[in-house]
Design a protein around this motif. Sequence first.
Motif, mmCIF file in Angstrom:
data_model
loop_
_atom_site.group_PDB
_atom_site.id
_atom_site.type_symbol
_atom_site.label_atom_id
_atom_site.label_comp_id
_atom_site.label_asym_id
_atom_site.label_seq_id
_atom_site.Cartn_x
_atom_site.Cartn_y
_atom_site.Cartn_z
ATOM 1 N N THR A 37 0.824 -1.209 0.000
ATOM 2 C CA THR A 37 0.000 0.000 0.000
ATOM 3 C C THR A 37 0.859 1.260 0.000
ATOM 4 N N LEU A 38 1.859 1.301 0.895
ATOM 5 C CA LEU A 38 2.769 2.443 0.942
ATOM 6 C C LEU A 38 3.521 2.593 -0.376
ATOM 7 N N THR A 39 3.922 1.463 -0.943
ATOM 8 C CA THR A 39 4.657 1.509 -2.208
ATOM 9 C C THR A 39 3.813 2.132 -3.312
ATOM 10 N N GLY A 40 2.519 1.796 -3.352
ATOM 11 C CA GLY A 40 1.643 2.400 -4.348
ATOM 12 C C GLY A 40 1.640 3.913 -4.250
ATOM 13 N N SER A 41 1.560 4.429 -3.029
ATOM 14 C CA SER A 41 1.570 5.881 -2.829
ATOM 15 C C SER A 41 2.928 6.488 -3.152
ATOM 16 N N LEU A 42 4.014 5.817 -2.699
ATOM 17 C CA LEU A 42 5.360 6.326 -2.966
ATOM 18 C C LEU A 42 5.667 6.377 -4.454
ATOM 19 N N VAL A 43 5.282 5.325 -5.166
ATOM 20 C CA VAL A 43 5.534 5.272 -6.609
ATOM 21 C C VAL A 43 4.761 6.369 -7.325
ATOM 22 N N ALA A 44 3.504 6.554 -6.925
ATOM 23 C CA ALA A 44 2.677 7.582 -7.566
ATOM 24 C C ALA A 44 3.238 8.984 -7.347
ATOM 25 N N LYS A 45 3.821 9.250 -6.166
ATOM 26 C CA LYS A 45 4.283 10.605 -5.839
ATOM 27 C C LYS A 45 5.761 10.847 -6.123
ATOM 28 N N HIS A 46 6.592 9.815 -5.903
ATOM 29 C CA HIS A 46 8.041 10.038 -5.958
ATOM 30 C C HIS A 46 8.781 9.111 -6.920
ATOM 31 N N GLY A 47 8.113 8.149 -7.523
ATOM 32 C CA GLY A 47 8.786 7.217 -8.412
ATOM 33 C C GLY A 47 9.280 5.977 -7.688
ATOM 34 N N TYR A 48 9.816 5.042 -8.455
ATOM 35 C CA TYR A 48 10.166 3.736 -7.905
ATOM 36 C C TYR A 48 11.344 3.736 -6.939
ATOM 37 N N ASN A 49 12.269 4.683 -7.085
ATOM 38 C CA ASN A 49 13.419 4.697 -6.174
ATOM 39 C C ASN A 49 12.989 4.819 -4.712
ATOM 40 N N ALA A 50 11.871 5.505 -4.485
ATOM 41 C CA ALA A 50 11.400 5.709 -3.109
ATOM 42 C C ALA A 50 11.052 4.398 -2.428
ATOM 43 N N MET A 51 10.614 3.410 -3.196
ATOM 44 C CA MET A 51 10.216 2.152 -2.551
ATOM 45 C C MET A 51 11.439 1.391 -2.024
ATOM 46 N N PHE A 52 12.577 1.556 -2.670
ATOM 47 C CA PHE A 52 13.791 0.887 -2.197
ATOM 48 C C PHE A 52 14.372 1.590 -0.967
ATOM 49 N N ILE A 53 14.263 2.905 -0.935
ATOM 50 C CA ILE A 53 14.717 3.642 0.248
ATOM 51 C C ILE A 53 13.860 3.278 1.454
ATOM 52 N N ALA A 54 12.545 3.176 1.242
ATOM 53 C CA ALA A 54 11.643 2.783 2.324
ATOM 54 C C ALA A 54 11.977 1.385 2.833
ATOM 55 N N ALA A 55 12.320 0.481 1.917
ATOM 56 C CA ALA A 55 12.697 -0.880 2.317
ATOM 57 C C ALA A 55 13.954 -0.866 3.181
ATOM 58 N N SER A 56 14.927 -0.042 2.818
ATOM 59 C CA SER A 56 16.158 0.056 3.598
ATOM 60 C C SER A 56 15.891 0.568 5.008
#
Length: 440
Positions: free
Chosen positions: A391-410
């Motif tokens: 769910t968070l990834t969907g929002s992050l991707v929509a607003k900031h692009g895919y790189n944000a999902m990897f930073i969130a994972a870290s």
Amino acid sequence: MLRNKYRYFIIFMIILITIINYIDRGALSYAQAEIIKEFNLDPVSWGAILGYFGYGYIFGALFGGALADKKGPKFMWIIAGTTWSFFEIGTIFAGHIGAALFGGSALAGFAVFRVLFGFAEGPTLSTMNRTMANWVSPKEKGFAVALGLVGTPIGALITAPIVVGLLTFTNWKVTFVILGLLGFIWVVIWNKVFTNLPEDHPRVSKTELEEIRRADILIKGETKLDEQINVPWYHFFKNPTLVMNAIGYFAFLYVNILLLTWTPKYLQDEFNYSLSSLSYIGMIPWVGAIITGLLGGKISDILRRKTGNLRIARSWFTVVSLFCTAVCFMLIPTVESAAAVLALMCIGNAFNYLPNSIYWIVVLDTEPNKAGTFGGVTHFIANLATIIAPTLTGSLVAKHGYNAMFIAASIAVTIGMIAMVFVKPGKQSNSSKSTNDMVS
């Protein structure tokens, strides 16, 4: 020799059902193109559909683990396997039921079916933990649990070729029917070959039973199964080790669910991979995880034997593994080629899976009599990741692009690493506490 190893056949059957479990839950991600087109969904809606599974899953883990302790793991395996297979097939009607009954909202229909499907799949690993508490010797806990859990990366690995293959020759609806039928077949076989305790099974020899129940191989702080001891469920929250262990497991599952749910769409959107190419490209992040998932349990058993210290064998081993995981995912946004991204995904996921069995072993080390219940509570807390990650990834991707999902994972992995520093497995008497602290 085989006559004295029947427990490994039981573990083999658990591997099979965890493989089926992961293929069933991961199939939706590979069918995303057909489903999104059919129901006109956007990235946020799709992220929500992927996340709905987690709402049911966490409660299924919680109640399923308690039922596995109360009714026995056989009852829980049969109920869970039958029910989730039913809802796997039922998913093909979800969008249309939503459109018909929920004001024309296909999303609402998928929400209902994914929550129920998640609830049915939820008891799997907590029931497995109860099974391991009943069926394996203390000296082989690490490797036995790792064997039981290896079905998860294998399932994730082969989901791509199996589901893509089925989608190529049929469609997403037929694919879900076939996958659901596999679960029903496993349940029929399991009902015939399993008993709650090895003492009740005619295929378990006296020699094997003695090996399973040996108490002379326990190390300081380690406990053995004693069903006469009654520990209230809320004692989980009185034990900092169990709570911190659950947070560590959350970090593992955040990465796991992220890769399982968003990798297919990420690879298609960022690198223009076709659906057919995902049948083998989608396997890459999971190749190393199969090896390290097994290797980690074995390493932990060796550390237990060599050091006589559960904290080194479980906690510090996990801290190092999670540190390496966080580094790999933090590096992904800094590279540009698909090959480099896939390599970092593969290495990072391999480190993530190295302590996969540890989170469950810590429960067995500390409270084996509540392996199902406490495993379920652990799974409940950790599986907030099944909601948060997609769910968070969907929002992050929509607003900031895919790189944000990897930073969130870290960031998630770093939180889990810090939590595992405070994990002290086993019964912690005053003397054992001081001894463990000095050694560690």
